[in-house]
Each structure stands twice: as structure tokens, then as C-alpha cells.
Design an enzyme around this catalytic site. Structure first.
Site, PDB file in Angstrom:
ATOM      1  N   HIS A 258       0.837  -1.202   0.000  1.00  0.00           N
ATOM      2  CA  HIS A 258       0.000   0.000   0.000  1.00  0.00           C
ATOM      3  C   HIS A 258       0.869   1.248   0.000  1.00  0.00           C
ATOM      4  O   HIS A 258       2.075   1.190   0.263  1.00  0.00           O
ATOM      5  CB  HIS A 258      -0.985   0.010   1.165  1.00  0.00           C
ATOM      6  CG  HIS A 258      -0.353  -0.093   2.516  1.00  0.00           C
ATOM      7  ND1 HIS A 258       0.133  -1.271   3.039  1.00  0.00           N
ATOM      8  CD2 HIS A 258      -0.128   0.847   3.474  1.00  0.00           C
ATOM      9  CE1 HIS A 258       0.629  -1.061   4.238  1.00  0.00           C
ATOM     10  NE2 HIS A 258       0.498   0.216   4.529  1.00  0.00           N
ATOM     11  N   ARG A 273      -4.178   2.870  13.686  1.00  0.00           N
ATOM     12  CA  ARG A 273      -3.949   1.529  13.132  1.00  0.00           C
ATOM     13  C   ARG A 273      -3.761   0.492  14.227  1.00  0.00           C
ATOM     14  O   ARG A 273      -3.098   0.745  15.231  1.00  0.00           O
ATOM     15  CB  ARG A 273      -2.700   1.542  12.249  1.00  0.00           C
ATOM     16  CG  ARG A 273      -2.493   0.253  11.441  1.00  0.00           C
ATOM     17  CD  ARG A 273      -1.175   0.286  10.691  1.00  0.00           C
ATOM     18  NE  ARG A 273      -0.047  -0.052  11.562  1.00  0.00           N
ATOM     19  CZ  ARG A 273       1.224   0.044  11.190  1.00  0.00           C
ATOM     20  NH1 ARG A 273       1.536   0.496   9.984  1.00  0.00           N
ATOM     21  NH2 ARG A 273       2.192  -0.290  12.036  1.00  0.00           N
TER      22      ARG A 273
END
Length: 310
Positions: A258, A273
Site C-alpha cells: 500500500h 492503526r
């Protein structure tokens, strides 16, 4: 599981939106359905999760696996959820798979939008499974036998040197982030092609933590890395997500890379996260990744999942 549960495919090679789920602690049936969607689509998105806070995000992670500590090198924080703040050096605008510099690469990451800029700030994911599948057989055979060295050495040439110098000149959280990231040296040897522990799919394992391909010259290493990494980032293998507040993304870290697009200037962007423990990668020939430096046992357990029945 709610009768409203629905998976909407967003791209041929990667990406789906999961509707009808209130993210948080999930029952076993719903968690299994979410995991199945993750394995098939590599990255999944949940809209309108405005109720979610850090505790709920962590409970969701516990429903889906075993959470790691926030980060193997950013150890001064005592929180369970890692804040990723653009103003404090948290701009991941390089193609990467999370934490590949340790032996036990995480299974998945769960990212929640907390504060967003008025424009920009998208994130792009790509399928490393699709990239391997598209390779000609001769290049698959080549990749199957290659290994790469990954470490957490911070490459200042890949980011804005002026911004790094500015951060290091201060005593704020940003300078602390940069200093801590490389304070403990981690290094591991991983196969360039790993076998997915649940699906059996083959995936290219590269990204910006790779420092060199083993057993070849420096120029050959650069050429090989570029050839395979370029295939990974073909646009046909990617999906780009325009964040809204209330969004949650979850991606299979064993099958993706990503890139957080840094196109929002100095506007604030804050994400939270949680990462799930994963296994030690295994090559096509059955060899396991090897630790060269650093002990990641305080960061994460090794979670070996059950292989799906074909």
C-alpha cells in the site's frame, strides 16, 4: 451474523466494500465471513463506522486475530492503537508491506480515519498475488528462487530531506518518531515469493523495506527488484480509496502493498492503526524466512493459521 451482511466487489484484482457490519467486537460467524472477504479481495472497506473509538477498533482486531504491540521500534508509546499523524512524520508515501523487516510479518492491518484533510490523502493498495499470477512462467520460476534482505534502515533519500532535517532539529513527536524508527536494528531474509498460509496463493514479497536481492550483484539486484516491483504496481492491480470520516479499511498484509498518497500539503491527516500477528513466510520450496538481526518476540507472537481446504 446480520442478514444485511453484503460484500460489494470494487475491482477485478483487489478491493471490496463490506456492508451490514457494525465494526467492533464480532461474533464468530461474522468474523469468519469478514475474514473470507479479506482473503478473497485482499483489502476491504467499511463505511459509516462513526461509533468506533480506539477501544472498539481494538476489540474488532481481537475478533479477527491476535493484535501485535503498536510497532516493533516505536516502543515509547503505551497505547494499544498506533496513531499515524502526518504532522509527526507519519507519511507512508512509499510502496510497502507493513513491517517486513521482522521474521513474523503481520497478517493484517486495520486503519481508521480520525482526522482528514479537506482534499487529497487517499490510500492505494495493490495485490501482490495478482502481480505474481500475471508474470510469464519464466519470470515466475526466477522469482520462486530469489531471496531478499529487508531491514528498517530509514532511507532519507526517499522522503523530503528538508522535512526530515526540520523534524530532527526539534524535540517534538515528529523527531522522536524518526529517531525511534531506526533505533533498534531489525533485518530478515525473506523469499521474493511467499506461499499464503491460508489460501495457498503465491505472492510477491517486496516493497520499500527491501535493501537488496541476495546472491546477485548490486546492479542485478536493482534490476530484479525494479522488474518485479513495477509489475506489482500496475494500475490494474490497484485500488485507490477516497477516505471519509467513519471509514475503516482492513488489508491482508500477506498479499498486498500500500501507499499513502501525500497530496494534501500541510493539512492535518490522522489515522489510527491496529496490526494483527502473522506467521513466518514460507517459500515455494518450503524454506522459512530467517532472522538476521533483532528480536521481534516483544512485538508479536507467531500466529500460524489453518490452511483453507481446497
Amino acid at each position: 451474523m446480520s442478514s444485511d451482511f453484503n460484500v460489494v466487489k470494487l475491482g477485478e484484482n483487489i478491493g471490496a466494500r463490506v456492508d451490514g457490519v457494525r465494526v467492533g467486537e464480532l461474533d464468530a460467524e461474522t468474523a469468519a465471513a469478514v475474514n473470507a472477504a479479506l482473503l478473497e479481495h485482499k483489502v476491504i472497506f467499511f463505511r459509516r463506522q462513526h461509533h468506533l473509538d480506539d477501544a472498539g477498533q481494538f476489540a474488532f482486531a481481537q475478533s479477527m486475530g491476535i493484535p501485535t504491540t503498536p510497532h516493533p521500534t516505536l516502543t515509547s508509546t503505551e497505547v494499544k492503537v498506533l496513531p499515524i499523524d502526518a504532522e509527526e512524520g507519519g507519511r507512508a508515501n512509499q510502496w510497502h508491506t507493513d513491517v517486513t523487516f521482522v521474521d513474523r510479518i503481520p497478517k493484517a492491518s486495520i486503519l481508521r480515519a480520525v482526522e482528514l484533510p479537506p482534499y487529497g490523502g487517499t490510500t492505494t493498495w495493490t495485490s501482490t498475488v495478482a502481480a505474481y499470477r500475471q508474470l510469464p512462467k519464466a519470470l515466475q520460476d526466477l522469482a520462486d528462487n530469489l531471496w531478499a534482505m529487508h531491514n528498517n534502515q530509514f532511507d532519507y533519500a526517499q522522503v523530503d530531506p528538508a522535512k526530515i532535517a526540520e523534524l530532527l532539529a526539534t524535540s517534538g513527536a515528529g523527531s522522536k518518531y524518526v529517531r525511534e524508527f531506526g533505533a533498534t536494528h531489525f533485518e530478515a531474509y525473506h523469499p521474493v515469493v511467499r506461499v499464503h498460509p491460508e489460501t495457498g496463493e503465491k505472492a510477491l514479497l517486496l516493497g520499500n523495506f527491501v535493501k537488496r536481492i541476495l546472491d546477485v550483484s548490486a546492479s542485478e539486484s536493482q534490476a530484479l527488484f525494479r522488474m518485479f516491483q513495477d509489475r506489482i504496481t500496475w494500475l490494474e492491480n490497484t485500488i485507490r480509496w477516497n477516505w471519509e470520516l467513519g471509514d475503516v479499511a482492513m488489508w491482508d498484509n500477506r498479499a498486498t502493498q500500500h501507499y499513502a498518497v501525500s497530496d494534501y500539503g500541510d493539512q492535518p491527516r490522522r489515522m489510527h492503526r491496529v496490526t494483527l500477528a502473522g506467521d513466518v513466510p514460507v517459500s515455494v520450496s518450503g524454506e522459512c524466512s530467517r532472522v538476521i538481526a533483532g528480536d521481534a518476540s516483544d512485538y508479536s507472537v507467531i500466529d500460524n493459521p489453518k490452511r483453507l481446504v481446497a
